[in-house]
Structure formats: C-alpha cells, structure tokens
Design an enzyme around this catalytic site. Structure first.
Site, PDB file in Angstrom:
ATOM      1  N   GLY A   1      56.852  46.482 -23.081  1.00 27.19           N
ATOM      2  CA  GLY A   1      56.993  45.773 -21.805  1.00 27.19           C
ATOM      3  C   GLY A   1      58.112  44.745 -21.702  1.00 27.19           C
ATOM      4  N   THR A   2      59.185  44.903 -22.493  1.00 23.63           N
ATOM      5  CA  THR A   2      60.270  43.918 -22.337  1.00 23.63           C
ATOM      6  C   THR A   2      60.980  44.084 -20.988  1.00 23.63           C
ATOM      7  OG1 THR A   2      61.975  45.265 -23.421  1.00 23.63           O
ATOM      8  CG2 THR A   2      60.715  43.789 -24.831  1.00 23.63           C
ATOM      9  N   ASN A   3      61.068  45.318 -20.520  1.00 22.33           N
ATOM     10  CA  ASN A   3      61.683  45.503 -19.191  1.00 22.33           C
ATOM     11  C   ASN A   3      60.770  44.955 -18.099  1.00 22.33           C
ATOM     12  OD1 ASN A   3      64.368  46.875 -19.379  1.00 22.33           O
ATOM     13  ND2 ASN A   3      63.151  48.250 -20.673  1.00 22.33           N
TER      14      ASN A   3
ATOM     15  N   MET B   1      55.422  56.564 -20.513  1.00 22.15           N
ATOM     16  CA  MET B   1      55.599  57.778 -21.314  1.00 22.15           C
ATOM     17  C   MET B   1      54.909  59.019 -20.747  1.00 22.15           C
ATOM     18  SD  MET B   1      57.634  56.626 -23.459  1.00 22.15           S
ATOM     19  CE  MET B   1      57.778  57.858 -24.751  1.00 22.15           C
ATOM     20  N   LYS B   2      54.560  58.959 -19.486  1.00 24.66           N
ATOM     21  CA  LYS B   2      53.975  60.134 -18.831  1.00 24.66           C
ATOM     22  C   LYS B   2      54.927  60.617 -17.757  1.00 24.66           C
ATOM     23  CE  LYS B   2      50.050  60.027 -21.016  1.00 24.66           C
ATOM     24  NZ  LYS B   2      49.677  61.105 -21.946  1.00 24.66           N
ATOM     25  N   ILE B   3      54.925  61.927 -17.549  1.00 30.25           N
ATOM     26  CA  ILE B   3      55.801  62.462 -16.504  1.00 30.25           C
ATOM     27  C   ILE B   3      55.007  62.557 -15.204  1.00 30.25           C
ATOM     28  CG2 ILE B   3      57.087  64.516 -15.775  1.00 30.25           C
ATOM     29  CD1 ILE B   3      57.837  64.887 -18.726  1.00 30.25           C
ATOM     30  N   LEU B   4      55.558  61.974 -14.153  1.00 31.02           N
ATOM     31  CA  LEU B   4      54.863  61.997 -12.862  1.00 31.02           C
ATOM     32  C   LEU B   4      54.948  63.397 -12.258  1.00 31.02           C
ATOM     33  CD1 LEU B   4      56.134  58.642 -11.297  1.00 31.02           C
ATOM     34  CD2 LEU B   4      53.915  59.068 -12.380  1.00 31.02           C
TER      35      LEU B   4
ATOM     36  N   ASN C   1      63.743  54.567 -12.632  1.00 35.08           N
ATOM     37  CA  ASN C   1      63.433  54.633 -14.065  1.00 35.08           C
ATOM     38  C   ASN C   1      64.605  54.043 -14.834  1.00 35.08           C
ATOM     39  OD1 ASN C   1      62.110  55.450 -16.498  1.00 35.08           O
ATOM     40  ND2 ASN C   1      63.493  57.202 -16.628  1.00 35.08           N
TER      41      ASN C   1
ATOM     42  N   HIS D   1      66.543  54.373 -18.515  1.00 39.34           N
ATOM     43  CA  HIS D   1      66.639  55.293 -19.653  1.00 39.34           C
ATOM     44  C   HIS D   1      67.687  54.759 -20.632  1.00 39.34           C
ATOM     45  CE1 HIS D   1      66.240  59.088 -21.728  1.00 39.34           C
ATOM     46  NE2 HIS D   1      67.556  59.096 -21.853  1.00 39.34           N
TER      47      HIS D   1
HETATM   48  C1  GRF Z   1      63.126  51.366 -23.050  1.00 42.11           C
HETATM   49  O1  GRF Z   1      64.063  51.672 -24.040  1.00 42.11           O
HETATM   50  C2  GRF Z   1      63.296  52.277 -21.851  1.00 42.11           C
HETATM   51  O2  GRF Z   1      64.618  52.604 -21.593  1.00 42.11           O
HETATM   52  C3  GRF Z   1      62.542  53.496 -22.269  1.00 42.11           C
HETATM   53  O3  GRF Z   1      61.397  52.983 -22.944  1.00 42.11           O
HETATM   54  C4  GRF Z   1      61.718  51.709 -23.486  1.00 42.11           C
HETATM   55  C5  GRF Z   1      60.705  50.724 -22.975  1.00 42.11           C
HETATM   56  O4  GRF Z   1      60.840  49.449 -23.565  1.00 42.11           O
HETATM   57  N1  GRF Z   1      62.260  54.349 -21.145  1.00 42.11           N
HETATM   58  P1  GRF Z   1      59.989  48.225 -23.050  1.00 42.11           P
HETATM   59  O5  GRF Z   1      58.519  48.648 -23.086  1.00 42.11           O
HETATM   60  O6  GRF Z   1      60.420  47.891 -21.662  1.00 42.11           O
HETATM   61  O7  GRF Z   1      60.247  47.105 -24.009  1.00 42.11           O
END
Ligand code: GRF
Length: 195
Positions: free
Chosen positions: A20-22, A95-98, A112, A114
């Site tokens: 969850g850093t993003n 980590m799931k595809i919608l 999203n 990536h």
């Molecule tokens: C990130 O590298 C994002 O690009 C990928 O999964 C990771 C999630 O990191 N889709 P975080 O949970 O936001 O730290």
C-alpha cells in the site's frame, strides 16, 4: 461528484492487495487542501494487506473481499462502488484482474500503476526481466484499464536509468519511489483532460 471547499472532488476508490505505498501517497495527495480527489473507499482481496492500516489511520472505509468466487466478489464490489458514488477507481498493486463487466461499467474511469515503461514488460516480475534483458532504462506507467492486461491508454510515464550496480531489489525500490510520486501527478493530468 462531491462539493468540498467550494470545489468538486472526484470520489475515488483505491484497490490494493498488499503493502500500500501507492495508496499512502494517494491519501497524502487527497489530504492536500486543494486536492481534486477524495478517497472514499479502499477495496482489498487480502485481509492481511498492510495498506489497510493507512485506511484505518485516515478513517477511510475499507472493504475486504473474499475472492474465492470471483462473480460474487465483483457483485459485492459493484454494489459498494455504487453506494459510495465512486467516480474513479485507482488500482494500486491489486493482484486480481477485473472482469470485462466492471471494466465496461467504469469504462475510462479505472486507472492502474505498473512498474515498467509500458507497452514493454506487461505482467509480473518486471524488474527481473528488465535486468535480464540488460535494458538501459525502466520506470513506471499510469494507464487507463481496458479489458487487456496492462494495455489501456497511457496517462503518464516516468523513466529512470538502470545503474550497473542495480539488482532486482534495488531497482524495485527505486521504481517504487517514482511510482509513489507519479500516481498523483497522473491523476491530476487525467482530471485535466477529462473533467
Ligand atoms: C507497485 O509496484 C505497482 O506498480 C504494482 O504493485 C506494486 C504495489 O506496491 N502494480 P504498493 O502496494 O503500492 O506498495
């Protein structure tokens, strides 16, 4: 949309599966006075996702979804998105595809992030593959989600040089750092073009 401080804010749901850093960086962005977004709902398929902590800390509603039955899981997600008047979904390590159903209902309104310079290195283990292929650059991409994996319209990319001393671990750390700063910028750009 909700009117706050005299300005319209997009009602956002963030989907995560882990760290969850993003999410954290999106919450910081939403907490800024003139932010164009309000994070209303966190959705996760993982009851142990560390990111839930940030939702709790910021009093954001969260929904833990059991994904054993994907159809049921998505039905529940859709009901909650609707009940919370969500205008924008931000996938952040989900980590799931919608399914096509959700993607169509929220067409053009799902973003999203990536960890590669799309269209290169779609899918998982991007840093490992980038290093193996001796790429000079890598980075991150924020894109609109369509029904094909990591393939929708690109909103924003940030590029970094791969250092000789980089390994998968160091590279993933450096890319994550730019991911965290790129996602809010991409949302700003997305809003400027679409609203
Ligand atoms: C990130 O590298 C994002 O690009 C990928 O999964 C990771 C999630 O990191 N889709 P975080 O949970 O936001 O730290």
């Amino acid at each position: 949309m909700e009117k706050l401080n005299g300005k319209k804010k997009l009602r956002v749901s963030v989907f995560i599966s882990g760290r969850g850093t993003n999410l954290k960086s999106l919450i910081n962005f939403a907490n800024k006075k003139r932010s164009p977004i309000k994070i209303v709902l966190l959705v996760t398929n993982n009851k142990n996702a560390k990111g839930i902590y940030y939702a709790k800390k910021n009093r954001i509603k969260f929904l833990i979804i059991n994904y054993k039955n994907k159809t049921k899981a998505e039905k529940k997600i859709l009901v909650n998105l609707k009940n919370n008047n969500i205008n924008l979904i931000c996938l952040a390590g989900f980590m799931k595809i919608l399914s096509k159903k959700i993607v169509n209902i929220y067409k053009g309104k799902i973003l999203n992030i990536h960890p590669s310079l799309l269209p290169k290195y779609k899918g998982l283990n991007t840093h490992k593959r980038v290093i193996k292929n001796k790429e000079k650059y890598t980075g991150c991409t924020v894109h609109i989600v369509n029904s094909k994996l990591d393939s929708g319209k690109i909103i924003l990319q940030k590029k970094i040089r791969i250092l000789k001393k980089d390994n998968e671990n160091s590279l993933s750390k450096r890319v994550l750092k730019i991911e965290n700063s790129t996602y809010p910028k991409a949302i700003k750009r997305f809003i400027a073009f679409n609203y």
